[in-house]
Design a protein around this motif. Structure first.
Motif, PDB file in Angstrom:
ATOM      1  N   ALA A  87       0.783  -1.212   0.078  1.00  0.00           N
ATOM      2  CA  ALA A  87       0.058  -0.077  -0.072  1.00  0.00           C
ATOM      3  C   ALA A  87       0.807   1.416   0.034  1.00  0.00           C
ATOM      4  CB  ALA A  87      -0.843  -0.061   1.039  1.00  0.00           C
ATOM      5  N   LEU A  88       1.783   1.381   0.773  1.00  0.00           N
ATOM      6  CA  LEU A  88       2.853   2.248   0.695  1.00  0.00           C
ATOM      7  C   LEU A  88       3.452   2.669  -0.571  1.00  0.00           C
ATOM      8  CD1 LEU A  88       4.392   4.695   2.175  1.00  0.00           C
ATOM      9  CD2 LEU A  88       5.877   3.136   3.199  1.00  0.00           C
ATOM     10  N   VAL A  89       3.966   1.613  -1.321  1.00  0.00           N
ATOM     11  CA  VAL A  89       4.590   1.942  -2.463  1.00  0.00           C
ATOM     12  C   VAL A  89       3.452   2.230  -3.508  1.00  0.00           C
ATOM     13  CG1 VAL A  89       5.519   0.671  -4.606  1.00  0.00           C
ATOM     14  CG2 VAL A  89       6.363  -0.001  -2.288  1.00  0.00           C
ATOM     15  N   ASN A  90       2.295   1.813  -3.371  1.00  0.00           N
ATOM     16  CA  ASN A  90       1.267   2.288  -4.256  1.00  0.00           C
ATOM     17  C   ASN A  90       0.944   3.862  -4.178  1.00  0.00           C
ATOM     18  OD1 ASN A  90      -1.887   2.611  -4.584  1.00  0.00           O
ATOM     19  ND2 ASN A  90      -1.183   1.441  -6.015  1.00  0.00           N
ATOM     20  N   ILE A  91       0.988   4.230  -2.725  1.00  0.00           N
ATOM     21  CA  ILE A  91       0.987   5.693  -2.531  1.00  0.00           C
ATOM     22  C   ILE A  91       2.267   6.575  -3.267  1.00  0.00           C
ATOM     23  CG2 ILE A  91       0.346   7.477  -0.762  1.00  0.00           C
ATOM     24  CD1 ILE A  91      -0.774   5.284   1.022  1.00  0.00           C
ATOM     25  N   GLY A  92       3.192   5.959  -2.886  1.00  0.00           N
ATOM     26  CA  GLY A  92       4.507   6.675  -3.327  1.00  0.00           C
ATOM     27  C   GLY A  92       4.583   6.692  -4.846  1.00  0.00           C
ATOM     28  N   GLN A  93       3.935   5.803  -5.732  1.00  0.00           N
ATOM     29  CA  GLN A  93       3.963   5.789  -6.878  1.00  0.00           C
ATOM     30  C   GLN A  93       2.993   6.927  -7.664  1.00  0.00           C
ATOM     31  OE1 GLN A  93       3.600   1.771  -8.055  1.00  0.00           O
ATOM     32  NE2 GLN A  93       5.821   1.383  -8.067  1.00  0.00           N
ATOM     33  N   LYS A  94       2.188   7.134  -6.768  1.00  0.00           N
ATOM     34  CA  LYS A  94       1.234   8.270  -7.404  1.00  0.00           C
ATOM     35  C   LYS A  94       1.662   9.644  -7.068  1.00  0.00           C
ATOM     36  CE  LYS A  94      -2.661   5.126  -6.882  1.00  0.00           C
ATOM     37  NZ  LYS A  94      -3.904   4.736  -6.226  1.00  0.00           N
ATOM     38  N   ASN A  95       3.048   9.909  -6.384  1.00  0.00           N
ATOM     39  CA  ASN A  95       3.625  11.048  -6.298  1.00  0.00           C
ATOM     40  C   ASN A  95       2.767  12.371  -6.033  1.00  0.00           C
ATOM     41  OD1 ASN A  95       5.934  12.707  -6.985  1.00  0.00           O
ATOM     42  ND2 ASN A  95       5.389  13.155  -8.921  1.00  0.00           N
ATOM     43  N   LEU A  96       2.124  12.054  -5.005  1.00  0.00           N
ATOM     44  CA  LEU A  96       1.313  13.070  -4.351  1.00  0.00           C
ATOM     45  C   LEU A  96       1.316  13.272  -2.814  1.00  0.00           C
ATOM     46  CD1 LEU A  96      -0.919  15.310  -5.353  1.00  0.00           C
ATOM     47  CD2 LEU A  96      -2.851  13.415  -4.775  1.00  0.00           C
ATOM     48  N   LEU A  97       1.199  12.346  -2.253  1.00  0.00           N
ATOM     49  CA  LEU A  97       1.229  12.532  -0.669  1.00  0.00           C
ATOM     50  C   LEU A  97       2.456  12.084  -0.186  1.00  0.00           C
ATOM     51  CD1 LEU A  97      -2.181  10.789   0.254  1.00  0.00           C
ATOM     52  CD2 LEU A  97      -1.715  13.120  -0.109  1.00  0.00           C
ATOM     53  N   VAL A  98       3.215  11.419  -0.730  1.00  0.00           N
ATOM     54  CA  VAL A  98       4.434  10.987  -0.293  1.00  0.00           C
ATOM     55  C   VAL A  98       5.686  10.966  -1.359  1.00  0.00           C
ATOM     56  CG1 VAL A  98       6.080   8.666   0.421  1.00  0.00           C
ATOM     57  CG2 VAL A  98       3.433   9.123   1.078  1.00  0.00           C
ATOM     58  N   GLU A  99       6.768  11.802  -0.552  1.00  0.00           N
ATOM     59  CA  GLU A  99       7.937  11.793  -1.314  1.00  0.00           C
ATOM     60  C   GLU A  99       8.870  10.745  -1.153  1.00  0.00           C
ATOM     61  OE1 GLU A  99       9.982  15.555  -0.569  1.00  0.00           O
ATOM     62  OE2 GLU A  99       8.272  16.942  -0.437  1.00  0.00           O
ATOM     63  N   THR A 100       9.553  10.262  -2.283  1.00  0.00           N
ATOM     64  CA  THR A 100      10.285   8.934  -2.371  1.00  0.00           C
ATOM     65  C   THR A 100      11.545   9.394  -2.739  1.00  0.00           C
ATOM     66  OG1 THR A 100       9.589   8.599  -4.755  1.00  0.00           O
ATOM     67  CG2 THR A 100       8.072   7.739  -3.039  1.00  0.00           C
ATOM     68  N   GLN A 101      12.521   8.143  -2.191  1.00  0.00           N
ATOM     69  CA  GLN A 101      13.791   8.164  -2.301  1.00  0.00           C
ATOM     70  C   GLN A 101      14.174   6.798  -2.683  1.00  0.00           C
ATOM     71  OE1 GLN A 101      16.590  11.448  -0.623  1.00  0.00           O
ATOM     72  NE2 GLN A 101      17.066   9.840   0.674  1.00  0.00           N
ATOM     73  N   GLY A 102      15.148   6.561  -3.839  1.00  0.00           N
ATOM     74  CA  GLY A 102      15.300   5.063  -3.961  1.00  0.00           C
ATOM     75  C   GLY A 102      14.651   4.734  -4.977  1.00  0.00           C
ATOM     76  N   ASN A 103      14.778   3.162  -5.390  1.00  0.00           N
ATOM     77  CA  ASN A 103      14.021   2.439  -6.300  1.00  0.00           C
ATOM     78  C   ASN A 103      12.641   2.313  -5.942  1.00  0.00           C
ATOM     79  OD1 ASN A 103      13.046   1.112  -8.477  1.00  0.00           O
ATOM     80  ND2 ASN A 103      14.826  -0.796  -8.244  1.00  0.00           N
ATOM     81  N   TRP A 104      11.489   2.892  -6.473  1.00  0.00           N
ATOM     82  CA  TRP A 104      10.141   2.723  -5.952  1.00  0.00           C
ATOM     83  C   TRP A 104       9.524   2.097  -6.970  1.00  0.00           C
ATOM     84  CZ3 TRP A 104       6.911   4.123  -1.804  1.00  0.00           C
ATOM     85  CH2 TRP A 104       7.832   4.689  -0.603  1.00  0.00           C
ATOM     86  N   GLY A 105      10.294   1.324  -8.069  1.00  0.00           N
ATOM     87  CA  GLY A 105       9.826   0.638  -9.029  1.00  0.00           C
ATOM     88  C   GLY A 105       8.941   1.814 -10.216  1.00  0.00           C
ATOM     89  N   ASP A 106       8.469   1.141 -10.997  1.00  0.00           N
ATOM     90  CA  ASP A 106       7.886   1.921 -12.302  1.00  0.00           C
ATOM     91  C   ASP A 106       6.484   1.166 -12.637  1.00  0.00           C
ATOM     92  OD1 ASP A 106       7.396   3.230 -14.680  1.00  0.00           O
ATOM     93  OD2 ASP A 106       9.298   3.335 -15.102  1.00  0.00           O
ATOM     94  N   VAL A 107       5.302   2.005 -12.755  1.00  0.00           N
ATOM     95  CA  VAL A 107       3.920   1.340 -12.868  1.00  0.00           C
ATOM     96  C   VAL A 107       4.095   1.220 -14.608  1.00  0.00           C
ATOM     97  CG1 VAL A 107       2.933   2.475 -11.228  1.00  0.00           C
ATOM     98  CG2 VAL A 107       3.314   3.779 -13.213  1.00  0.00           C
ATOM     99  N   ARG A 108       5.031   2.191 -15.321  1.00  0.00           N
ATOM    100  CA  ARG A 108       4.952   1.819 -16.820  1.00  0.00           C
ATOM    101  C   ARG A 108       5.634   0.257 -17.122  1.00  0.00           C
ATOM    102  NH1 ARG A 108       8.619   6.403 -18.842  1.00  0.00           N
ATOM    103  NH2 ARG A 108       9.799   5.177 -17.159  1.00  0.00           N
ATOM    104  N   THR A 109       6.617   0.212 -16.633  1.00  0.00           N
ATOM    105  CA  THR A 109       7.350  -1.377 -16.963  1.00  0.00           C
ATOM    106  C   THR A 109       6.921  -2.433 -16.216  1.00  0.00           C
ATOM    107  OG1 THR A 109       9.180  -0.743 -15.540  1.00  0.00           O
ATOM    108  CG2 THR A 109       9.374   0.212 -17.874  1.00  0.00           C
ATOM    109  N   GLY A 110       6.246  -2.208 -15.028  1.00  0.00           N
ATOM    110  CA  GLY A 110       5.769  -3.294 -14.108  1.00  0.00           C
ATOM    111  C   GLY A 110       7.233  -3.676 -13.065  1.00  0.00           C
ATOM    112  N   ASP A 111       8.212  -2.962 -13.243  1.00  0.00           N
ATOM    113  CA  ASP A 111       9.205  -3.225 -12.182  1.00  0.00           C
ATOM    114  C   ASP A 111       8.845  -2.763 -10.719  1.00  0.00           C
ATOM    115  OD1 ASP A 111      10.809  -3.715 -14.531  1.00  0.00           O
ATOM    116  OD2 ASP A 111      11.515  -1.888 -14.478  1.00  0.00           O
TER     117      ASP A 111
END
Length: 837
Positions: A87-111
């Motif tokens: 759930a946290l990764v999902n929130i982070g990938q939406k780039n709105l409520l959480v600022e991320t640092q590091g490899n958070w995957g990529d919704v475009r590639t499915g990584d």
């Protein structure tokens, strides 16, 4: 004894059944309310809310390891670290409520994201501003009773529509699509102002969305999302985005699968995705890029259909709402929370004003001296101070309580200095101004809420512009783009057609989506699907791919009626049928048969020689028959009598001509398609050899054929018309280097199809302003705005001579930002007497 055991068994079963019903209902309610479906108040599922609450507890402005955040969240969420981490990764990938640092995957590639111990996160400034306020948050006990957690967060933003939501519960599901950040704020402002608004989905993955049937996000609506597929060259396509919910990996797999199934023909597909999506598709030799693009949309994940289902929890019950209703509720909730915050602030200011006023009176009126007097008890001291305040109580806004006096007695006596008294007066003055300001905002709460949203847009809107292009697109008919890669055979004598009859006669290549139309000597017509082996009827005389609603293919036949011996001729089209049904093209009598049959793709009407039986009583044994003398009627028509005498044979004599009008073509500038359905701009009547010319704003023209599967980008086209080689073309274009408009006239000197040729001076930002093939083009040029606007008419054919296609042309006028150009329709009798008016 047996009876007693039976009764006990029945009783125990009843108990288990009752428990099962109760437990399952409890479980279903729990999944719906506590796991799968978001709440209307803050747009969050419980796990998301608990993660954000835990992050707020940990927040010190620095990044925290995701592993630590998961551990903190587990104090509130009883479902393990995996669900929290996902759930946290999902929130982070939406780039709105959480600022991320590091490899958070990529919704475009499915990584996938890296392990929680490697990546970090913190609440964004936006989240801190809109989602948290301890004073307006209602708490409840956590699952183990050890901690307090928020019932809902005081969310002052339509978060649910910004992030979207998806979840599967027991008996229901939710799917709310994400919308654009800036458009949501603008819609909230319109909502507060009582104006109409419309919201359409926007995806971080980009692409193109057709929201024609979005139906305000209501259950039952649907959108179609396409990847952006462009032609790199005649042999290569490039995919520049993926549809929402599709990854580059699954997209490539769907392309390979379609190729393996023969739906498309490609040589190679390669993923070059880095900062931007880039999938390169190399086409097989001789394959049309336009048809392949359509086939990608028809047979692969380059196009997906998504059905929204906006289910949310309202008053502890699931409800199905529209996007507009969700925004209205979120906006009203924001306004309510802002009002609540203002009320709290007002109370705090009034309390501060009250105590500051007490403090001022306490020192200025020397009430503190009561502390120096001898009183028997401390309560007596407090009573004396309270009595001393009596003359001033009317100046206050509330009663003086014991706590106020106790607090005053703890103040240092140094406050008696005039400097301190003046400071208290300033504080009171400022507090009164602040109170007045807050009261004004409470009285004008709508304006305050509008200003709040405008401030959000100003602070956080940059870089959050729409990523998904909204564009209506046509539905690709799978039949029209399927690759014909299956060999079809026929056993004409025995009456079979199919793909497995490899020892029999080859008909042609078809696709597995095609229908086949076939005719027999006995006058039977049948349409069947492509299959391994299908019986049509003995003595097949014709089989071909059937095109539904084809009004140009015309069948000419001469048949003999078995009952009367009279022969008839008729012409007909086949536009619609029932598959697998037999249609009799004769009068239906036994021993009826077809003497002559032809299939004509463009309504051709040939001439045939009819040879009668030598034993008949007719004086003339040979005659010519002209099919052009017959009208085209329905397939069920009897036809016109040819002869009452028996026919020996009918032979083809002359090809004749088409009896159909030339094909009419239109250009649909909404979908960028040629068509015969009268959609868009009428291009004219076309014979088979006629061509079309397309002029583009970038200064190129292209000659094309009449193929309806071609794709165009209407926004790049300035003119499309029937190509007439003898016509002189007039054009005006911007020479950006010299900042002037040039005019020229030329003839098209190329005949190559589907190749672009430049007809203006090459240069960066040079652009065509006007193109015309009229014999005497008259151009109206408007410069300036309002009352200062000037208009000039130029008779182009008298202004410049015809020159070569590559010529620069002559200067028409200087560059002007406020310029409009349009061709004036002239009356034929208007004399061309001057170069310009």
């Amino acid at each position: 004894m047996a009876k007693a055991n039976k009764e006990e068994y029945k009783h125990s079963n009843s108990g288990i059944g009752g428990q099962y019903k109760t437990w399952f209902l409890d479980y279903a309610s729990y999944v719906i309310l506590e796991r799968a479906v978001p709440a209307i108040e803050d747009g969050l599922k419980p796990v998301q809310r608990r993660i954000l609450h835990a992050m707020k507890e940990m927040d010190d402005g620095r990044f925290n390891k995701v592993a630590n955040i998961i551990g903190q969240s587990m104090q509130y969420h009883p479902h393990g670290d995996a669900s929290i981490g996902d759930a946290l990764v999902n929130i982070g990938q939406k780039n709105l409520l959480v600022e991320t640092q590091g490899n958070w995957g990529d919704v475009r590639t499915g990584d996938d994201a890296a392990a929680p111990r490697y990546i970090e996160a913190r609440l964004s400034k936006f989240a801190l501003e809109v989602a948290f306020n301890a004073k307006t948050t209602i708490h409840q006990l956590s699952y183990d009773g050890r901690k307090n957690e928020p019932v809902t967060l005081p969310m002052k933003f339509p978060l649910l529509l910004a992030q979207g939501a998806e979840g599967i519960a027991v008996g229901l599901s939710t799917k709310i699509l994400p919308h654009n950040f800036c458009e949501l704020i603008e819609a909230s402002i319109k909502c507060l102002r009582g104006k109409r608004f419309e919201l359409l989905p926007d995806f971080l993955t980009g692409g193109i969305v057709d929201a024609t049937n979005y139906n305000d996000g209501k259950r039952g609506g649907k959108i179609r999302v396409r990847a952006i597929v462009e032609e790199l060259d005649k042999k290569t396509l490039v995919i520049k985005s993926v549809p929402f919910g599709v990854t580059t990996t699954t997209l490539m797999e769907s392309i390979v699968k379609a190729n393996d199934q023969g739906k498309i023909k490609i040589k190679k597909v390669t993923d070059h995705t880095a900062a931007d999506v880039e999938i390169i598709i190399e086409l097989a030799p001789g394959i049309s890029p336009d048809i392949t693009i359509d086939a990608l949309y028809a047979f692969t994940d380059c196009e997906v259909s998504i059905s929204p289902n906006a289910c949310v929890i309202v008053d502890n019950k699931p409800q199905f709402l529209t996007v507009s209703e969700l925004l209205q509720i979120a906006t009203d909730n924001t306004k309510k929370l802002l009002g609540w915050e203002l009320q709290i602030k007002l109370s705090e200011l009034q309390e501060k004003w009250h105590y500051t006023s007490l403090e001022k009176i306490f020192f200025e009126e020397k009430i503190y001296k009561e502390l120096e007097k001898k009183h028997e008890t401390w309560d007596a001291v407090l009573a004396a101070i309270d009595k001393a305040f009596t003359p001033f109580k009317k100046l206050l806004k509330r009663a003086i309580i014991r706590e106020d006096i106790v607090k005053l007695t703890e103040k240092p006596v140094r406050r008696i200095y005039r400097l301190d008294i003046d400071e208290l007066n300033e504080q009171i003055k400022q507090l009164e101004a602040d109170i007045k300001d807050v009261q004004y905002h409470l009285e004008h709460l709508t304006d305050f809420a509008v200003a709040y949203f405008e401030n959000l847009l100003k602070k956080f809107g940059k870089g959050r512009e729409r990523k998904t292009e909204i564009k209506a697109f046509d539905t690709v008919q799978a039949k029209s783009v399927a690759i014909a890669n299956i060999k079809l055979y026929a056993n004409y004598a025995d009456g079979f057609i199919g793909t497995s009859l490899k020892k029999d006669e080859f008909i042609g290549e078809v696709s597995d989506l095609d229908d086949i139309i076939a005719f027999t000597k006995a006058g039977v017509m049948k349409v069947v699907r492509v299959s391994e082996k299908t019986f049509i009827g003995k003595d097949i005389i014709h089989a071909a791919v059937f095109q539904k609603n084809d009004e140009r293919t015309t069948y000419n036949i001469i048949y003999v009626d078995g009952k009367t011996g009279i022969s008839y001729a008729k012409r007909f089209n086949v536009t619609g049928i029932t598959r697998e049904k037999e249609y009799d093209l004769t009068k239906g009598s036994e021993k009826s048969k077809i003497h002559y049959f032809s299939s004509n793709p463009n309504g051709e009407a040939e001439v045939v020689k009819i040879i009668l039986s030598p034993n008949c009583s007719a004086k003339k044994k040979e005659l010519d028959f002209y099919f052009e003398e017959l009208e085209i009627k329905g397939r069920g028509a009897m036809g016109n009598q040819v002869t009452k005498y028996p026919i020996k044979t009918v032979r083809f004599k002359d090809a004749g001509r088409s009896t159909l009008d030339a094909k009419k073509l239109w250009f649909d500038n909404k979908f960028g398609r040629l068509n015969t359905e009268e959609k868009g701009q009428y291009l004219g009547k076309f014979e088979a050899q006629d061509r079309i010319v397309v002029y583009y704003f970038d200064g190129n023209y292209e000659i094309i054929d009449q193929e309806l599967t071609q794709r165009f980008e209407p926004e790049k086209i300035i003119l499309m018309e029937k190509f007439v080689p003898e016509k002189v073309i007039a054009t005006v274009y911007l020479d950006n280097e010299k900042l002037q408009y040039n005019v020229k006239r030329f003839k098209i000197d190329t005949t190559t199809l589907h190749s672009k040729f430049m007809f203006i001076k090459e240069g960066k930002n040079n652009v065509v302003m006007a193109v015309s093939s009229n014999e005497h083009p008259l151009l109206l040029v408007k410069t300036g705005k309002g009352q200062a606007q000037q208009q000039t008419k130029y008779k182009i054919d008298q202004l410049v001579e015809v020159m070569g296609r590559s010529a620069v042309g002559s200067k028409l006028t200087d560059f002007n930002k406020a310029v409009e150009m349009e061709w004036v329709v002239q009356q034929e009798e208007t004399p061309q007497t001057a170069l310009f008016d």
